[in-house]
Design a protein around this motif. Structure first.
Motif, short mmCIF file in Angstrom:
data_model
loop_
_atom_site.label_atom_id
_atom_site.label_comp_id
_atom_site.label_asym_id
_atom_site.label_seq_id
_atom_site.Cartn_x
_atom_site.Cartn_y
_atom_site.Cartn_z
N PRO A 127 0.83 -1.22 0.00
CA PRO A 127 0.00 0.00 0.00
C PRO A 127 0.87 1.27 0.00
O PRO A 127 2.07 1.21 0.28
CB PRO A 127 -0.79 -0.10 1.31
N GLU A 152 -3.08 -4.46 -4.18
CA GLU A 152 -2.23 -3.97 -3.08
C GLU A 152 -2.41 -4.91 -1.90
O GLU A 152 -3.52 -5.28 -1.55
CB GLU A 152 -2.66 -2.56 -2.65
N ASN A 154 -0.31 -5.95 2.11
CA ASN A 154 0.74 -5.42 2.97
C ASN A 154 1.71 -6.47 3.52
O ASN A 154 2.49 -6.16 4.40
CB ASN A 154 0.14 -4.60 4.11
#
Length: 202
Positions: A127, A152, A154
């Motif tokens: 992100p 996206e 993480n």
């Protein structure tokens, strides 16, 4: 890899010189992901030598600011270009970022790729608040491009498994690649511009 650990060992020694203390608390910040992983491994050694020092390790993004505000004693992070003279910066290592695609990808035969060629690929990225992503975004804007990731996520584990599954390509640091199983993947050098970061201790 070995060089990084060697550098982190020398940092442990520097901390020892700084502290000259047998007990107390040490709050350490590290970037989430690969750097946190490296620091965690080193802290085991530190704890063996200084069993009476309590350690608090936190994985955060805005580490530099937190050291400035005295919320952390030290942090292992990406060193900003402009450093504040209220902190000491100890450079540890520079590392490059690479394009990573599945073995059977149309680009897998290449050893290097122009940065602008990445622009049209479906990209899987961290992100926007993630330091690695910020670095890639800065490199993009320096040549007037913007990457819009297709996905996206993480964690680097999920990025790597998505790339292996053929969902797209990614841009990852040498450290992440060395800490993970990259079988089934092709790692390609990025040029014009090369994406590089300086990791160190503040």
């Amino acid at each position: 890899g070995a060089k990084i650990f060697c550098n982190l060992k020398s940092v442990t020694e520097k901390i020892r010189e700084l502290q000259k203390m047998k007990r107390g608390k040490l709050s350490i910040g590290a970037l989430p992901g690969e750097i946190n992983h490296l620091v965690s491994l080193q802290l085991l050694n530190f704890h063996d030598k200084f069993p009476d020092i309590q350690i608090k390790l936190v994985g955060l993004e805005d580490l530099y600011e937190r050291v400035l505000k005295n919320e952390l004693d030290l942090a292992v992070t990406i060193i900003p270009v402009q450093s504040d003279d209220r902190v000491t910066v100890i450079p540890l290592y520079r590392e490059k970022f690479f394009l990573v695609v599945p073995d059977n990808h149309i680009l897998a035969s290449k050893d290097e790729i122009q940065f602008e060629e990445i622009h049209n690929l479906p990209i899987i990225m961290f992100p926007q608040n993630h330091q690695c992503r910020k670095l890639v975004d800065i490199s993009c804007s320096s040549i007037g491009l913007k990457i819009q990731p297709k996905i996206e996520t993480n964690t680097f584990e999920s990025i790597i498994s998505l790339v292996k599954a053929g969902a797209g390509a990614t841009i990852l640091s040498k450290t992440i690649l060395s800490l993970n199983d990259t079988s089934g993947l092709k790692v390609i050098n990025i040029v014009n511009p090369t994406i590089c970061r300086q990791v160190g201790i503040v």
